[in-house]
Write an enzyme that holds these catalytic residues in place. Structure first.
Site, PDB file in Angstrom:
ATOM      1  N   VAL A  90       0.869  -1.176   0.000  1.00 32.40           N
ATOM      2  CA  VAL A  90       0.000   0.000   0.000  1.00 32.40           C
ATOM      3  C   VAL A  90       0.903   1.222   0.000  1.00 32.40           C
ATOM      4  O   VAL A  90       1.716   1.403   0.912  1.00 32.40           O
ATOM      5  CB  VAL A  90      -0.930   0.021   1.228  1.00 32.40           C
ATOM      6  CG1 VAL A  90      -1.763   1.304   1.236  1.00 32.40           C
ATOM      7  CG2 VAL A  90      -1.841  -1.208   1.228  1.00 32.40           C
ATOM      8  N   HIS A  97      -6.788   6.877   1.701  1.00 35.90           N
ATOM      9  CA  HIS A  97      -7.155   5.496   1.440  1.00 35.90           C
ATOM     10  C   HIS A  97      -6.184   4.511   2.089  1.00 35.90           C
ATOM     11  O   HIS A  97      -6.583   3.457   2.563  1.00 35.90           O
ATOM     12  CB  HIS A  97      -7.225   5.222  -0.069  1.00 35.90           C
ATOM     13  CG  HIS A  97      -5.887   5.015  -0.702  1.00 35.90           C
ATOM     14  ND1 HIS A  97      -5.016   6.054  -0.958  1.00 35.90           N
ATOM     15  CD2 HIS A  97      -5.263   3.875  -1.078  1.00 35.90           C
ATOM     16  CE1 HIS A  97      -3.902   5.560  -1.480  1.00 35.90           C
ATOM     17  NE2 HIS A  97      -4.033   4.252  -1.582  1.00 35.90           N
TER      18      HIS A  97
END
Length: 160
Positions: A90, A97
């Site tokens: 990520v 987010h």
């Protein structure tokens, strides 16, 4: 420990348990595929190096890191799997987010491990940019996949 303070690929192999009869599940996110494949190779190679048999390592692929939790659960619910390693990346963007995804994955993997009473290893690389992710996928900070595999080996030893 922060990877800036420790190389993710450095570990003490003394006292690692025998894993020749153990079965491992790898759940790997496709998002940032080149990086996650590198993490997966690091984990796989480490398991093989320490005695796991290739036929006892099962890989599931999921679309992204958010889906790692369900992918891990599908592997963990098998009585044959002794430990699950979840691998994803990520990278922080312009929105928050990354906070939501990382939190959900951490909570979800924890719940899966507790539900099935087996190790579910958090191999999620969380960085500010792509270069930092590569630095943790075999770059200057080592390979998070290696660290995750060693953690799985150590945790399997607790159940032996």
């Amino acid at each position: 420990m922060a990877s800036a303070l420790k190389n993710l690929s450095d570990y003490n192999s003394d006292n690692l348990p025998d894993i020749s009869g153990k079965k491992f599940g790898l759940v790997v996110a496709e998002w940032n595929k080149e990086i996650t494949d590198t993490l997966c190779h690091g984990a796989y190679d480490t398991l093989i190096k320490h005695g796991a048999k290739a036929e006892n390592i099962h890989r599931n692929t999921v679309p992204g890191s958010f889906e790692l939790t369900l992918g891990a659960q599908l592997l963990a619910q098998s009585y044959e799997i002794d430990a699950v390693i979840a691998l994803g990346v990520v990278i922080k963007g312009e929105t928050k987010h990354d906070d939501y995804i990382c939190h959900a994955v951490a909570q979800g993997l924890t719940q899966v491990g507790l539900k099935f009473n087996k190790p579910v290893i958090f191999g999620l690389v969380t960085t500010n940019d792509e270069q930092q992710a590569w630095d943790r996928a075999g770059g200057k900070h080592g390979n998070k996949g290696v660290e995750a595999a060693v953690t799985a080996i150590q945790m399997v030893g607790l159940f032996s």
